[in-house]
Write an enzyme that holds these catalytic residues in place. Structure first.
Site, PDB file in Angstrom:
ATOM      1  N   GLU A   1       7.363  40.995 -43.379  1.00 45.61           N
ATOM      2  CA  GLU A   1       6.287  41.071 -44.356  1.00 45.61           C
ATOM      3  C   GLU A   1       6.064  39.642 -44.794  1.00 45.61           C
ATOM      4  O   GLU A   1       6.995  38.988 -45.278  1.00 45.61           O
ATOM      5  CB  GLU A   1       6.729  41.955 -45.527  1.00 45.61           C
ATOM      6  CG  GLU A   1       5.586  42.274 -46.460  1.00 45.61           C
ATOM      7  CD  GLU A   1       6.053  42.455 -47.886  1.00 45.61           C
ATOM      8  OE1 GLU A   1       7.014  43.191 -48.131  1.00 45.61           O
ATOM      9  OE2 GLU A   1       5.449  41.792 -48.766  1.00 45.61           O
TER      10      GLU A   1
ATOM     11  N   CYS B   1       3.790  39.183 -53.538  1.00 46.23           N
ATOM     12  CA  CYS B   1       3.050  39.372 -52.282  1.00 46.23           C
ATOM     13  C   CYS B   1       1.763  40.135 -52.525  1.00 46.23           C
ATOM     14  O   CYS B   1       0.857  40.100 -51.704  1.00 46.23           O
ATOM     15  CB  CYS B   1       3.916  40.095 -51.253  1.00 46.23           C
ATOM     16  SG  CYS B   1       4.680  41.576 -51.894  1.00 46.23           S
TER      17      CYS B   1
END
Lengths: 540, 540
Positions: free
Chosen positions: A279, A316
Site C-alpha cells: 500500500e 494515506c
C-alpha cells in the site's frame, strides 16, 4: 538478559535488540537511535538492527515453526490473536507513552489507534472462528455420470507460510508490529516476521514483547513470531534480506511509492516469486458538487480542513485534491476553507526525513506554472526544503494551493501525492470539467463526493468514473478514518497499491496470505477438518 | 469482403485476417501458414498477423466499448455467454474439422473439448446470474456509535477493463478463443482481445466469428471482442504490444514457463502494472503408496499409462513424476506400466517446434547421471533432437525413465516438466524417502496419491506436504481430466502458475478480472444495482 516477553518485568521498556523466536538476541550491529519529532531531541535508547545472520535465523525459525504447527486449529489461532490483544492492552500505557515520544502523534490519537489494533485482532479471531472466509466448496461426486463418473472435489484455503511485514511510519500501532498485516497473516495461519520501522523502534519492540508473550501463552512454537530492528546502515538491508529469503512466502508493506515498488520488484525477481502487497500513496480526490457547496459551504470546509491538517496530514487517506466548480458559492467555500486551515495548529511531522520529502514535493507543486498559494509562505517552504535540520522540532502548518482544471490536466506534478498537511484546490469550469478531471486522477485509495439532492446526476456520473479509479467512494464524508468491516476496501488501483484486487483492512485482508487447494476423491482422514462431511454447509 | 460473423455464410471458413470490433480487417502484414502435424503437410490457407496499428485499434475499441457498456446488467452478460455457446455449437463440425487438421488432436477429444467449452460458457452465465461471486458485503450504519457515528459501507466488485487472452497451443478450444479465460473475463464484465495461437489460426478465427456474432446479437458494442492473428514474424510482437497497451487492464496466458514469465515481467514493468495470470508448466507428481501397488498394480499401471500417453502427453496435467517405494511389488507395477505404455500408439505432437522442445528436455533427463531408460530408444531421441524437420509428421511414442530417490534429490534437471509423452519413475528407499521427495518437488498444478486402506498414515503425511506444493490433490485417480465446479482449483505454486491465489478453471476464475470497491454512506441512486436495499442478502 531478561526475557523480553516476561509479563511481570518490573521496568517494561525496549531492550534495543530484535526479538527472534520469543527471545531478545545479542546486539551484532552498530546502534541507531530515534528522535522525538515534537522536541527534536534524540531519545537516549540505542537499538541494534538485526544482522544478516539474525534475519536468516528468524526466517528459518519461522519456517520450522510453520511446519511444526500449521495443523493448529482455527480456534487455537483465534485464541492467540485474543491473547495478543490482551497483552497489548495490558501494556497500553507504556506503549502509548513510547509511541507518543517517538512519533509526536497525540496521545488521544494513539489511544484510539491502540484500541483499533486490539479490536482488529479480536475481529480476526471472530472471523477465523466463524470460518466462511475459507470459501469452502464441496462438489459431490456423480458416480453415474456418463461417459465417466464425476469425482467429488472439495476446496479450501491453505496458508502460504512465513510472512514478512514492514511496519509503517505513520501508524506505529495499527499498521505496524501487531497491525492488520500481522494480525491477518497470523489469523490465516502464517508465522510473521516484522521488519520494525526505525522511526519508532521502541514502540515496535514493546508491541513485539506483547506478541511474543501471547504466542508462547497460546502454545505456538516461538519461531511463529519475530521482530527485527532495522535502522541506521541496515534500514533497507534487513527488509531486502527478508524478502529474498527462501523461507519467506509473502510480504506486506505500507509506505512510500519508492519503497513499495522497489520491494515489489525484489519479490517478483526471486527464483520463486512471492506476493508482496504494497500500500503506497494516494491523492484521495474530493469533489465538492455545486449544490452541496451552496447549501453547506461552512460544514464542508470545516470537515475537509480537519481531514487535511490532522496529524500533519500524514495519513494515506488524507484528501490531497479538492475539485470545485467555479462560481461565487465556490469562492465562499474556499475562503472558509482557508480560514479553517489557517486556524489549525502546526503539528509535528514524523521525522526530519519525512518533513524534507514533504517540503520537496510541496515545492514541486508550488513551482508548477499556474499554481497559486492560498495559504502558506512559498519563500519559507523553499528555504526549509533546502535544508531540514535533523534535531529540531518538525512542526508544519497546513498549506493550501489552488489551480485550474486546465493546469491540472496539463501538469503531472499536481497528480502526485504530497504526504503532509497540504492540499490543492482545482477549480473546474463546469460539471464536464469535473468529470474530465475525475477521469485522469491517479489510482487512489479513496474518492469523496460532497453532494446535495440537486447534484444527483453529476454525482452518478462521477461515482461511475471513480469506481474505475479508487477503492472506496465516500459520500458527504472525508476519507480519513477507515472503518473496519466486511464492506471495507482499503486498497485501490496502482499506484495506490500494487494489488488492487485485495484490501489491507477488514476481514478480507486475510485472504492475501492463503491460496486455494482442491481435494479430489479424497478420504476423510486426509481432508482438513473444515472439509469433513460434518461441515457440509461450507461453514464450520 | 464478407462479414465474418454472418451466420448464413455459405462457405464458413477462416478468412485469414484478424477480426476487430466484429469485422475482418485488411491484411497489413506478411502471411503465415499452419501445418497439419499428423501428415506434416502445410495447410493451404494463409493468415495475416495483426499489424501494430491493428493491435492499437483493437485495444482502443475495447476501451471505448468498456466505457460505453460497462453498466450492462448481469443478465445481459449471461445472455451473451449463452449466445456464444450456441453459435459455437452451431459451427461445431466446422470448428472440430479445422482443429483436427491444425492440431492433430483426435476428433472425439475435440468434440469433448468443444462441449466443455460451451458448457463452461453456460456455467459462467449461471454464475453471473446467481450473483454470489460478487461477494457483496453490507455493513449497516451505526448512527448512535460514540465517539463518532459509523457510516454504512457496501462492497461489491467492479470489472478491471479490457482483458488480453493468449490462446494455448494444446487446448485449441477450451483454453483459447472462447476458453475459460475469455469466458470468465466476459462474464466479469470485461471486453476481451484474443491473441490467437499460430498453431491453430483457422480454428481460432472460426471461434472468433462465433463470438463476434454473439456479441453483436447480445447488443454489446462490437469492440467488446476482437481476435488478432499472431504468427510468423509477429508471433510475439502482437502479444507484447497488447500487454503494453494502456487500454489493456489484465491478461490471461496459458503456455510455456518461458512465455509466461517473459510476459509477466512485461506486464509488471508497465508504468501502470497490470495483472497477468500465467499458467505455465507442471510436473504433476504421482505417489504410488505400497498398499495400493500391492493390491492393484495392474489397474494403476493402466490408468497412469493412459494419462501419460494420451494426446502425446501434451497436457498441463500430464503425470511427469511417479514415485514408488522399492520392493518386489513395485517391480511388478513398473513392468506392467512399461507394457501398457509400450502398447500406446504414437500420437502427433502439436508442431515440429513443440516436438523439438520435447525431445530436448527429454534428452536432458536421459543424459542425467543415474537415469535409466525403461522404454524408448535414447539414440533415436538424441538423433531426432538434433534436427526436427518442419514438414513431417510429428508422432512420438511414450518414453519412460527410471531413477532413484538419491538421484532425484540431487539432479535439478529431473524436477522440470517434460512436455510430451514421457514420465520419470522415482524409486524411493522407503516411506520417509517418498516424503522427502514430496517436500522438494516444484510447485505443481496437481499431486496424486494412489492408496489402499493400509496406506493411510503415509497418505496423510503426503497430503499435508502436497497441500503446500500443489493446487489439487487427487486420490486414486490421475490428474488429467479437469472437472469444472466450485471446488475446482486449476492453479498452484510457482512455477506452475504465477498467481497461486487464483484458479484458471471453475467459477472462481471470474474473480481474476475484478477488484473490490466500497461505497461509504452512498445514496441508492449512486450504488450499483446489486448493492441496492432490495438486495440485502448479499445475493441478487
Amino acid at each position: 538478559m531478561p526475557t523480553a516477553s516476561e509479563p511481570n518485568n518490573p521496568r517494561p521498556g525496549p531492550l534495543g535488540v530484535s526479538i527472534i523466536s520469543g527471545e531478545p538476541v545479542e546486539p551484532e550491529t552498530d546502534p541507531f537511535g530515534a528522535v522525538c519529532p515534537s522536541s527534536g531531541d534524540p531519545i537516549p535508547d540505542r537499538f541494534h538492527s538485526a544482522s544478516a545472520g539474525q534475519v536468516n535465523d528468524a526466517a528459518n525459525s519461522a519456517w520450522r515453526a510453520f511446519h511444526q504447527a500449521r495443523d493448529r486449529t482455527e480456534d487455537e489461532r483465534a485464541t492467540m490473536l485474543e491473547l495478543i490483544a490482551r497483552r497489548i492492552s495490558g501494556m497500553g500505557e507504556t506503549i502509548i507513552d513510547r509511541a507518543h515520544l517517538e512519533t509526536g502523534l497525540p496521545e488521544n490519537r494513539l489511544e484510539a489507534e491502540l484500541n483499533r489494533t486490539t479490536s482488529t485482532l479480536e475481529m480476526f479471531a471472530k472471523v477465523v472462528r466463524e470460518g466462511s472466509w475459507k470459501r469452502i466448496a464441496i462438489d459431490p461426486p456423480e458416480p453415474k455420470r456418463r461417459p465417466s463418473p464425476r469425482p467429488g472435489i472439495r476446496r479450501s484455503l491453505v496458508p502460504l507460510g512465513p510472512v514478512a511485514v514492514f511496519g509503517s511510519s505513520n501508524f506505529p500501532l495499527a499498521y505496524s508490529t501487531a497491525g492488520t498485516d500481522a494480525a491477518s497473516a497470523l489469523a490465516a495461519g502464517c508465522p510473521v516476521i516484522i521488519k520494525g520501522h526505525p522511526l519508532h523502534p521502541g514502540t515496535g519492540e514493546l508491541v513485539a514483547q506483547a506478541v511474543s508473550g501471547a504466542v508462547r501463552d497460546a502454545g505456538f512454537p516461538p519461531g511463529w513470531f519475530s521482530f527485527l530492528h532495522a535502522g541506521g546502515g541496515r534500514e533497507h538491508a534487513v527488509g531486502i534480506e527478508l524478502i529474498r529469503h527462501p523461507c519467506i512466502r509473502a510480504a506486506g508493506f505500507t509506505g512510500s511509492f519508492e519503497g513499495g515498488t522497489a520491494l515489489s520488484r525484489i519479490a517478483s525477481e526471486r527464483p520463486d516469486p512471492i506476493p508482496l502487497y504494497a500500500e503506497m500513496g494516494s491523492v484521495n480526490p474530493v469533489f465538492l458538487l455545486p449544490g452541496s457547496v451552496e447549501t453547506e459551504p461552512r460544514g464542508i470546509a470545516q470537515h475537509i480542513a480537519r481531514s487535511v491538517s490532522i496529524y500533519a496530514g500524514q495519513q494515506c487517506t488524507k484528501p490531497g485534491l479538492i475539485f470545485l466548480v467555479q462560481g461565487s458559492t465556490c469562492e465562499a467555500c474556499v475562503e472558509r476553507f482557508v480560514r479553517e486551515l489557517d486556524g489549525s495548529p502546526p503539528a509535528p511531522m514524523l521525522s526530519a526525513g519525512i518533513r524534507r520529502r514533504y517540503l520537496r514535493s510541496l515545492l514541486r507543486a508550488i513551482d508548477t506554472p499556474g499554481v497559486r498559494v492560498l495559504l502558506g509562505d512559498p519563500a519559507a517552504v523553499r528555504k526549509s526544503a533546502q535544508r531540514v535540520p535533523e534535531n529540531q522540532p518538525t512542526h508544519e502548518k497546513p498549506v493550501l494551493l489552488r489551480t485550474t482544471e486546465a493546469v491540472f490536466i496539463e501538469q503531472q506534478a499536481l497528480h502526485e501525492e504530497i504526504f503532509g498537511p497540504a492540499a490543492v484546490i482545482v477549480e473546474c469550469k463546469d460539471a464536464e470539467g469535473m468529470l474530465r478531471c475525475a477521469g485522469i486522477i491517479q489510482g487512489s485509495l479513496t474518492g469523496s463526493l460532497f453532494l446535495a439532492n440537486t447534484d444527483l446526476d453529476l454525482a452518478q456520473a462521477l461515482a461511475g468514473i471513480l469506481a474505475m479509479r479508487v477503492g472506496r467512494i465516500i459520500c458527504n464524508g472525508v476519507p480519513t478514518g477507515v472503518e473496519v468491516g466486511y464492506g471495507t476496501v482499503h486498497g485501490g488501483p496502482f499506484p495506490a497499491t500494487n494489488r488492487p484486487d485485495t484490501t489491507a483492512v477488514g476481514p478480507f485482508a486475510l485472504e492475501r496470505w492463503c491460496r486455494p487447494v482442491a481435494f479430489q476423491n479424497t478420504p476423510q482422514a486426509l481432508l482438513p477438518p473444515e472439509l469433513h462431511d460434518e461441515n457440509p454447509t461450507g461453514r464450520f
